[in-house]
Design a protein around this motif. Structure first.
Motif, PDB file in Angstrom:
ATOM      1  N   MET A   1      62.094  43.132  68.421  1.00  0.00           N
ATOM      2  CA  MET A   1      62.712  43.920  69.464  1.00  0.00           C
ATOM      3  C   MET A   1      63.611  44.979  68.836  1.00  0.00           C
ATOM      4  N   ILE A   2      63.435  46.194  69.261  1.00  0.00           N
ATOM      5  CA  ILE A   2      64.289  47.282  68.794  1.00  0.00           C
ATOM      6  C   ILE A   2      65.430  47.434  69.784  1.00  0.00           C
ATOM      7  N   LEU A   3      66.641  47.270  69.305  1.00  0.00           N
ATOM      8  CA  LEU A   3      67.809  47.391  70.173  1.00  0.00           C
ATOM      9  C   LEU A   3      68.260  48.835  70.240  1.00  0.00           C
ATOM     10  N   VAL A   4      68.322  49.352  71.437  1.00  0.00           N
ATOM     11  CA  VAL A   4      68.781  50.713  71.639  1.00  0.00           C
ATOM     12  C   VAL A   4      70.111  50.720  72.380  1.00  0.00           C
ATOM     13  N   GLU A   5      70.184  49.946  73.470  1.00  0.00           N
ATOM     14  CA  GLU A   5      71.393  49.893  74.292  1.00  0.00           C
ATOM     15  C   GLU A   5      71.974  48.479  74.271  1.00  0.00           C
ATOM     16  N   VAL A   6      73.185  48.359  73.768  1.00  0.00           N
ATOM     17  CA  VAL A   6      73.866  47.069  73.678  1.00  0.00           C
ATOM     18  C   VAL A   6      75.171  47.147  74.461  1.00  0.00           C
ATOM     19  N   VAL A   7      75.379  46.189  75.343  1.00  0.00           N
ATOM     20  CA  VAL A   7      76.621  46.099  76.108  1.00  0.00           C
ATOM     21  C   VAL A   7      77.394  44.888  75.594  1.00  0.00           C
ATOM     22  N   VAL A   8      78.670  45.091  75.332  1.00  0.00           N
ATOM     23  CA  VAL A   8      79.546  44.022  74.871  1.00  0.00           C
ATOM     24  C   VAL A   8      80.588  43.779  75.958  1.00  0.00           C
ATOM     25  N   TRP A   9      80.583  42.563  76.530  1.00  0.00           N
ATOM     26  CA  TRP A   9      81.533  42.219  77.580  1.00  0.00           C
ATOM     27  C   TRP A   9      82.854  41.854  76.919  1.00  0.00           C
ATOM     28  N   VAL A  10      83.852  42.674  77.130  1.00  0.00           N
ATOM     29  CA  VAL A  10      85.173  42.514  76.534  1.00  0.00           C
ATOM     30  C   VAL A  10      86.079  41.784  77.521  1.00  0.00           C
ATOM     31  N   THR A  11      86.519  40.587  77.148  1.00  0.00           N
ATOM     32  CA  THR A  11      87.489  39.833  77.946  1.00  0.00           C
ATOM     33  C   THR A  11      88.681  39.503  77.059  1.00  0.00           C
ATOM     34  N   GLU A  12      89.764  39.143  77.700  1.00  0.00           N
ATOM     35  CA  GLU A  12      91.016  38.908  76.984  1.00  0.00           C
ATOM     36  C   GLU A  12      90.885  37.873  75.876  1.00  0.00           C
ATOM     37  N   ALA A  13      90.198  36.777  76.153  1.00  0.00           N
ATOM     38  CA  ALA A  13      90.169  35.654  75.213  1.00  0.00           C
ATOM     39  C   ALA A  13      89.035  35.722  74.203  1.00  0.00           C
ATOM     40  N   THR A  14      87.986  36.480  74.493  1.00  0.00           N
ATOM     41  CA  THR A  14      86.782  36.334  73.672  1.00  0.00           C
ATOM     42  C   THR A  14      86.312  37.601  72.961  1.00  0.00           C
ATOM     43  N   TRP A  15      86.965  38.723  73.173  1.00  0.00           N
ATOM     44  CA  TRP A  15      86.433  39.967  72.610  1.00  0.00           C
ATOM     45  C   TRP A  15      86.308  39.961  71.084  1.00  0.00           C
ATOM     46  N   PRO A  16      87.227  39.347  70.328  1.00  0.00           N
ATOM     47  CA  PRO A  16      87.056  39.415  68.868  1.00  0.00           C
ATOM     48  C   PRO A  16      85.735  38.794  68.397  1.00  0.00           C
ATOM     49  N   ALA A  17      85.338  37.682  68.999  1.00  0.00           N
ATOM     50  CA  ALA A  17      84.076  37.044  68.605  1.00  0.00           C
ATOM     51  C   ALA A  17      82.884  37.917  68.970  1.00  0.00           C
ATOM     52  N   CYS A  18      82.968  38.585  70.110  1.00  0.00           N
ATOM     53  CA  CYS A  18      81.871  39.463  70.528  1.00  0.00           C
ATOM     54  C   CYS A  18      81.742  40.666  69.596  1.00  0.00           C
ATOM     55  N   VAL A  19      82.864  41.246  69.231  1.00  0.00           N
ATOM     56  CA  VAL A  19      82.843  42.390  68.310  1.00  0.00           C
ATOM     57  C   VAL A  19      82.290  41.967  66.950  1.00  0.00           C
ATOM     58  N   GLU A  20      82.696  40.803  66.473  1.00  0.00           N
ATOM     59  CA  GLU A  20      82.171  40.291  65.198  1.00  0.00           C
ATOM     60  C   GLU A  20      80.666  40.082  65.284  1.00  0.00           C
ATOM     61  N   PRO A  27      72.058  46.348  64.821  1.00  0.00           N
ATOM     62  CA  PRO A  27      71.859  47.430  63.859  1.00  0.00           C
ATOM     63  C   PRO A  27      72.720  48.658  64.181  1.00  0.00           C
ATOM     64  N   ALA A  28      73.062  49.384  63.160  1.00  0.00           N
ATOM     65  CA  ALA A  28      73.915  50.563  63.314  1.00  0.00           C
ATOM     66  C   ALA A  28      73.272  51.629  64.190  1.00  0.00           C
ATOM     67  N   SER A  29      71.966  51.605  64.313  1.00  0.00           N
ATOM     68  CA  SER A  29      71.273  52.607  65.125  1.00  0.00           C
ATOM     69  C   SER A  29      71.408  52.360  66.627  1.00  0.00           C
ATOM     70  N   ALA A  30      71.847  51.191  67.032  1.00  0.00           N
ATOM     71  CA  ALA A  30      71.974  50.866  68.455  1.00  0.00           C
ATOM     72  C   ALA A  30      73.204  51.538  69.057  1.00  0.00           C
ATOM     73  N   HIS A  31      73.089  51.937  70.300  1.00  0.00           N
ATOM     74  CA  HIS A  31      74.230  52.477  71.036  1.00  0.00           C
ATOM     75  C   HIS A  31      74.990  51.307  71.652  1.00  0.00           C
ATOM     76  N   VAL A  32      76.282  51.236  71.399  1.00  0.00           N
ATOM     77  CA  VAL A  32      77.111  50.123  71.869  1.00  0.00           C
ATOM     78  C   VAL A  32      78.046  50.614  72.966  1.00  0.00           C
ATOM     79  N   THR A  33      78.077  49.852  74.060  1.00  0.00           N
ATOM     80  CA  THR A  33      79.034  50.096  75.134  1.00  0.00           C
ATOM     81  C   THR A  33      79.941  48.883  75.236  1.00  0.00           C
ATOM     82  N   LEU A  34      81.237  49.112  75.138  1.00  0.00           N
ATOM     83  CA  LEU A  34      82.232  48.065  75.322  1.00  0.00           C
ATOM     84  C   LEU A  34      82.639  48.087  76.788  1.00  0.00           C
ATOM     85  N   LEU A  35      82.480  46.968  77.469  1.00  0.00           N
ATOM     86  CA  LEU A  35      82.698  46.885  78.909  1.00  0.00           C
ATOM     87  C   LEU A  35      83.817  45.908  79.243  1.00  0.00           C
ATOM     88  N   HIS A  36      84.759  46.361  80.036  1.00  0.00           N
ATOM     89  CA  HIS A  36      85.790  45.483  80.583  1.00  0.00           C
ATOM     90  C   HIS A  36      85.775  45.646  82.094  1.00  0.00           C
TER      91      HIS A  36
END
Length: 161
Positions: A1-20, A27-36
């Motif tokens: 699967m080629i990842l193009v659009e990635v959404v990261v659900w940012v919450t108070e308690a869990t965002w560091p693990a999601c970012v890691e 992959p660096a080529s994917a577009h990342v959206t941080l969502l709160h």
């Protein structure tokens, strides 16, 4: 699967693990959206609490509570974006959290989110209600991470008798 659009659900308690997880698995080529998402219920709870404590004058402070929640969310997003260390779109929404997250996934290839329930043992209770809804309704692949070390496999509940 080629990842193009990635959404990261940012919450108070869990965002560091999601970012890691994004740094490790996306992959660096994917577009990342941080969502709160600011929970629409916060203002409702504040209305009742302030009205009970301060009478009618307390209702006038409800917009302040919404503004504070929004500002806190923007601070989380800024911290997550800084920690991510690569270009990302930052998005904040307001409403019923679980539904806003699912709606934000339109066109996404991957959602990165973290467990937020009972983190002492493996199993379905490791997901809070909103997270369970999002996992069940996500229209894309999901990467579900532990916000800390995962419990031992021995923590799986015994089968029913």
């Amino acid at each position: 699967m080629i990842l193009v659009e990635v959404v990261v659900w940012v919450t108070e308690a869990t965002w560091p693990a999601c970012v890691e997880a994004v740094r490790t698995h996306v992959p660096a080529s994917a577009h990342v959206t941080l969502l709160h998402v600011v929970d629409e219920g916060v203002a409702g709870v504040a209305t009742g609490a302030l009205a009970g404590l301060l009478g009618r004058s307390g209702r006038d402070r409800v917009p302040e509570v919404g503004a504070l929640a929004s500002a806190a969310g923007l601070e989380l997003l800024a911290a997550a974006a800084d920690d991510l260390g690569r270009e990302a779109t930052v998005t904040q929404r307001s409403g019923r959290v679980e539904r806003e997250v699912v709606q934000a996934l339109a066109g996404a290839d991957l959602l990165v989110l973290a467990r937020d329930g009972d983190l002492r043992r493996l199993g379905p209770h490791s997901l809070g209600p909103a997270t369970r809804f999002v996992v069940d309704h996500a229209p894309c692949a999901t990467l579900l991470v532990w916000p800390g070390p995962a419990p031992e496999v021995a923590s799986i509940p015994r089968p029913p008798d």
